[in-house]
Design an enzyme around this catalytic site. Structure first.
Site, mmCIF file in Angstrom:
data_model
loop_
_atom_site.group_PDB
_atom_site.id
_atom_site.type_symbol
_atom_site.label_atom_id
_atom_site.label_comp_id
_atom_site.label_asym_id
_atom_site.label_seq_id
_atom_site.Cartn_x
_atom_site.Cartn_y
_atom_site.Cartn_z
ATOM 1 N N LEU A 1 1.694 4.861 1.042
ATOM 2 C CA LEU A 1 1.223 5.841 2.074
ATOM 3 C C LEU A 1 2.000 6.935 1.781
ATOM 4 O O LEU A 1 3.115 7.131 1.635
ATOM 5 C CB LEU A 1 1.461 5.229 3.404
ATOM 6 C CG LEU A 1 0.860 3.785 3.817
ATOM 7 C CD1 LEU A 1 1.338 3.551 5.115
ATOM 8 C CD2 LEU A 1 -0.699 4.107 3.986
ATOM 9 N N GLU B 1 0.876 -1.212 0.046
ATOM 10 C CA GLU B 1 -0.089 -0.048 0.081
ATOM 11 C C GLU B 1 0.681 1.164 -0.095
ATOM 12 O O GLU B 1 1.853 1.477 0.653
ATOM 13 C CB GLU B 1 -0.765 0.000 1.498
ATOM 14 C CG GLU B 1 -1.679 1.184 1.482
ATOM 15 C CD GLU B 1 -2.512 1.206 2.846
ATOM 16 O OE1 GLU B 1 -3.417 2.015 3.186
ATOM 17 O OE2 GLU B 1 -2.025 0.383 3.558
ATOM 18 N N ASP C 1 13.302 -4.575 13.953
ATOM 19 C CA ASP C 1 14.189 -3.747 13.260
ATOM 20 C C ASP C 1 13.660 -2.362 13.200
ATOM 21 O O ASP C 1 13.571 -1.424 12.318
ATOM 22 C CB ASP C 1 14.134 -4.190 11.661
ATOM 23 C CG ASP C 1 15.580 -3.385 11.011
ATOM 24 O OD1 ASP C 1 16.287 -3.072 11.760
ATOM 25 O OD2 ASP C 1 15.643 -3.616 9.640
#
Length: 229
Positions: A54, A52, A140
């Site tokens: 963003l 997606e 991470d």
């Protein structure tokens, strides 16, 4: 691919890394905002993951990010590890299930990186009396893997596993760190964190030494010195 999204591509051998990334994002999705995985696999000889798209900003509500991370860390598992190995950046990450956090962190995190770097680790005893619950981790969590939208904070590029929540918090102090509001939003940490965080960050510094070389050896040596190793 005509779907509007954010495309990452690589050689076919990267297909497993993209599959692990997709799995990690889906594991995090119920608890913290992440990009939706639209598709991943191999096409036209290239491995890919389509996420997606963003509209991200670098600054936003860090206190809310802290609260979201605390919520993530309240999700626990039966043991330390993950159902599959995955990757920390470009490096393989071993996730064999262990009952002992100290054993998991030394054998599945520190030792493989130290061996690759040609560093002989002395016995690690700092975690012997530290018995955290196995929390779901991003794995991470540095400031390059965080952004903000109008709807709030977003994290991406995970390396998920069940581990000590402090390992996520420790990494937020590397590579530029997070602002104070983040830690105020997250809440209190356990006694001894100020020392354990250096051990947890040794893993990431060793990984950067193995991947990029150069000045990371000085940071590794400094971290070993702080730990008396």
């Amino acid at each position: 691919m005509k779907v509007k999204g954010f495309l990452k591509e690589g050689e076919p051998r990267r297909a497993d890394a993209f599959a692990a990334e997709a799995e990690g994002l889906e594991a995090l999705r119920p608890h913290i905002r992440v990009p939706r995985v639209l598709e991943h696999g191999v096409k036209d000889g290239r491995a890919f993951i389509l996420l997606e798209r963003l509209e991200l900003q670098r600054d936003g509500d860090f206190a809310e990010l802290g609260r979201m991370l605390a919520s993530l860390h309240r999700q626990t598992g039966p043991r330390f590890g993950w159902a599959r190995d995955n990757y920390i950046g470009l490096a393989p990450q071993i996730n064999s299930w262990r009952d002992s956090w100290a054993e998991f962190f030394v054998e599945c995190r520190l030792r493989p990186q130290a061996v690759k770097a040609g560093i002989a680790l002395p016995p690690i005893t700092l975690l012997d009396n530290h018995h955290p619950r196995p929390s779901l981790l991003h794995g991470d969590l540095w400031n390059g893997n965080v952004g903000f939208t109008k709807e709030g904070p977003v994290v991406f590029d995970p390396a998920v596993y069940y581990g000590d929540r402090e390992a996520d918090l420790a990494m937020t102090e590397l590579f530029g760190g997070f602002p104070r509001a983040f830690y105020e939003g997250y809440g209190p940490l356990d006694e001894g964190y100020a020392r354990r965080k250096h051990l947890y960050n040794l893993y990431h510094l060793l990984n950067h030494l193995n991947l990029f070389g150069g000045g990371y050896r000085a940071q590794v040596d400094a971290c070993l010195g702080l730990l008396g190793l």
